[in-house]
Design an enzyme around this catalytic site. Structure first.
Site, mmCIF file in Angstrom:
data_model
loop_
_atom_site.group_PDB
_atom_site.id
_atom_site.type_symbol
_atom_site.label_atom_id
_atom_site.label_comp_id
_atom_site.label_asym_id
_atom_site.label_seq_id
_atom_site.Cartn_x
_atom_site.Cartn_y
_atom_site.Cartn_z
ATOM 1 C CG HIS A 1 -1.724 1.257 1.375
ATOM 2 N ND1 HIS A 1 -1.523 2.187 2.378
ATOM 3 C CD2 HIS A 1 -2.738 1.740 0.621
ATOM 4 C CE1 HIS A 1 -2.380 3.174 2.233
ATOM 5 N NE2 HIS A 1 -3.120 2.935 1.181
ATOM 6 C CB SER A 2 0.788 4.242 0.541
ATOM 7 O OG SER A 2 1.274 5.555 0.568
ATOM 8 C CG LEU A 3 7.033 5.072 0.606
ATOM 9 C CD1 LEU A 3 7.445 5.789 -0.676
ATOM 10 C CD2 LEU A 3 7.548 5.814 1.833
ATOM 11 N N GLY A 4 4.750 1.710 0.336
ATOM 12 C CA GLY A 4 5.227 0.337 0.368
ATOM 13 C C GLY A 4 5.312 -0.297 -1.006
ATOM 14 C CB CYS A 5 3.380 0.197 -4.148
ATOM 15 S SG CYS A 5 1.746 -0.197 -3.507
#
Length: 552
Positions: free
Chosen positions: A257-261
């Site tokens: 999700h979000s920056l984790g992608c």
């Protein structure tokens, strides 16, 4: 974060079937095995039979605990008694009244649970694990990723029972990956330089948006990618140690999700911004411009030769490493599916120079040798999420993204049968019938796009037209009323002056009448009302034009 202990239940309370405390249960188990090892227990838990038997005989064995004691009447007739003063008094009174000790104040215990475990109760072996990686903001609530993963797991179980009940040999497990709390980064330096005003908002930004700045910083980027890599490998190794057969046949997917992608993508592809800087050599012409003096040019030349020498040594060292051992990938497993949720990955790729391909595959973004399938899931109103498919083929920017089916949709249309819906319809398709232009219920409705120049032009025209109509209507109403009052005064006392005549002239243009008599003023009132009716549609028309223009 609270830790929940996992304990093995041995002795249970009759009726509620709650386990005893672990310390007391261990003592009772040791005493029971020492006294009754090898004796056969009854297969049934009939309370009436046991009560009659206990009332007719005394305890054959007893164990004193800290606040209670246990009496054995037989191998499967075990009772727990409280040693509190009130319990002793109540037990004495009831026994004098003719009640037995067990029936008055005893609590029967059972060795083992009410239902025995069966081989078919064992869940199927896990065939697929899904790592759930969080994005920014995890510092504010470290347990949120665990709760979100639990919700995802429960929803997947419901979908599995509803749509895939026939796949009894397959099992998917979701595992949360929390990587933020183990990072040191700058310590508390950012907190120490944060002003006290609007502290709540600043703390929220420091705990959420600051993660993006950390990752774009060359000083902390490696620490973040290394932290997530170590956590993914640790969880995978731990799972394989507890499920030995999984490493051979199991599959792994990642939901980010979000920056984790972005972080997960960089780990899988091995993207490193620093290596591009080292591959470039300085231009001699630019060196002359930057260093005009001879001494400075000499130093710059020595620095360039030193860098070349250092690069040669690094290449030699790298060659020795590759000859002695094979390069090991960052992750210990191969990713089957990569799900991006609310992802800004497309923006990062665009800023890195990724442009749409021509062969319709994702290999220039994420090669299939690294990950077989790539999914980009986003909400239409998420300001952080961007579309990824236009970077695969450019014309996808004119095709509406496919809407995911609701979980309770009956007979959903397969995704491979959904027709593409164009966002900007070509001119030659304007005469297509309504039945052919109706979009699929599983796709976003087509929305005509307008350029910003056209929107601003339409907005300016609508504003000018609305202001002109509004000014004309209000001016006519005000001038007419003023002329009517001044005309009545002039007719009774004296002739109107030049200025009054000017007002009358404006009034004549609006009404088409001359004079200022009482009879004519009544007719003017009627015409003023008609003029108001003309002004109101003009005002509403100009307002709707502005709203249409601003909604582009």
């Amino acid at each position: 974060q609270d830790r929940i202990p996992v304990m093995r239940g041995q002795w249970f309370i009759d009726g509620t079937w709650l386990p005893l405390e672990e310390d007391e249960s261990d003592l009772i188990e040791m005493e029971h095995l020492a006294r009754f090892r090898g004796q056969q227990m009854r297969d049934t838990y009939e309370m009436e039979v046991v009560t009659t038997t206990v009332d007719s005989k005394d305890a054959i064995h007893s164990l004193k605990l800290s606040r209670t004691h246990v009496d054995w009447h037989s191998v499967d007739e075990v009772y727990l008694y409280s040693d509190a003063t009130t319990s002793k008094i109540a037990r004495t009174v009831t026994q004098k009244l003719g009640f037995s000790k067990a029936s008055s104040s005893g609590t029967r215990l059972h060795r083992g649970y009410v239902e025995e475990a069966a081989p078919e109760d064992t869940p199927p072996e896990t065939t697929h694990i899904v790592f759930v990686v969080h994005g920014i903001g995890q510092k504010m609530d470290q347990g949120r990723i665990i709760r979100n993963t639990s919700m995802m797991r429960d929803a997947a179980r419901k979908m599995e029972e509803k749509h895939f009940s026939d796949r009894t040999t397959e099992h998917v497990e979701f595992l949360p990956v929390e990587w933020r709390s183990k990072l040191a980064l700058d310590g508390d330096t950012v907190d120490s330089i944060t002003p006290d005003k609007v502290r709540g908002l600043r703390d929220m930004l420091n705990s959420s948006a600051m993660d993006i700045m950390y990752y774009t910083s060359p000083l902390y980027r490696d620490e973040i990618t290394r932290g997530l890599t170590l956590e993914l490998n640790r969880l995978y190794s731990l799972f394989c140690s507890r499920n030995p057969d999984f490493e051979k046949n199991g599959k792994v997917s990642i939901v980010s999700h979000s920056l984790g992608c972005v972080i997960t993508f960089d780990i899988m592809t091995g993207w490193d911004p620093v290596r591009f800087h080292h591959q470039e050599a300085p231009d001699p012409e630019e060196t002359k411009v930057r260093w005009p003096s001879d001494e400075e040019r000499h130093l710059q030349e020595q620095l360039r030769l030193t860098r070349l020498r250092l690069r040669d040594l690094e290449d030699q060292f790298q060659g020795l490493q590759t000859s002695s051992c094979v390069a090991v990938p960052a992750l210990k497993f191969k990713v089957e599916n990569f799900f991006c949720m609310g992802s800004p990955l497309a923006v990062f790729l665009a800023l890195r120079g990724i442009r749409p391909g021509s062969n319709g595959v994702q290999d220039h973004i994420l090669p299939t040798s690294i990950c077989k399938r790539l999914f980009n899931i986003f909400h239409p109103t998420d300001p952080v999420a961007y579309r990824l498919e236009p970077l695969i083929l450019k014309h996808y920017s004119n095709i509406a993204p496919v809407q995911i089916h609701w979980y309770n949709t009956t007979s959903p249309t397969p995704y491979d049968q959904i027709r593409p819906t164009l966002l900007n319809l070509p001119k030659d398709t304007a005469s297509v019938s309504d039945s052919e232009s109706i979009p699929s219920p599983c796709t976003s409705p087509p929305q005509a796009r307008r350029h910003y120049g056209e929107s601003i032009t339409s907005l300016g025209k609508a504003s000018i037209m609305g202001a002109a109509s509004l000014g004309k209507g209000i001016g006519g109403i005000l001038f007419s009323r003023f002329s009517r009052s001044s005309g009545q005064v002039g007719g009774a006392e004296e002739e109107p002056s030049d200025s009054e005549g000017g007002v009358s002239e404006v009034e004549n243009v609006a009404s088409g009448e001359e004079g200022a008599t009482v009879a004519e003023s009544e007719e003017k009132d009627k015409q003023i009302e008609e003029e108001r009716r003309e002004v109101e549609p003009a005002m509403s028309q100009s307002t709707s034009a502005v709203m249409d223009s601003t909604s582009c």
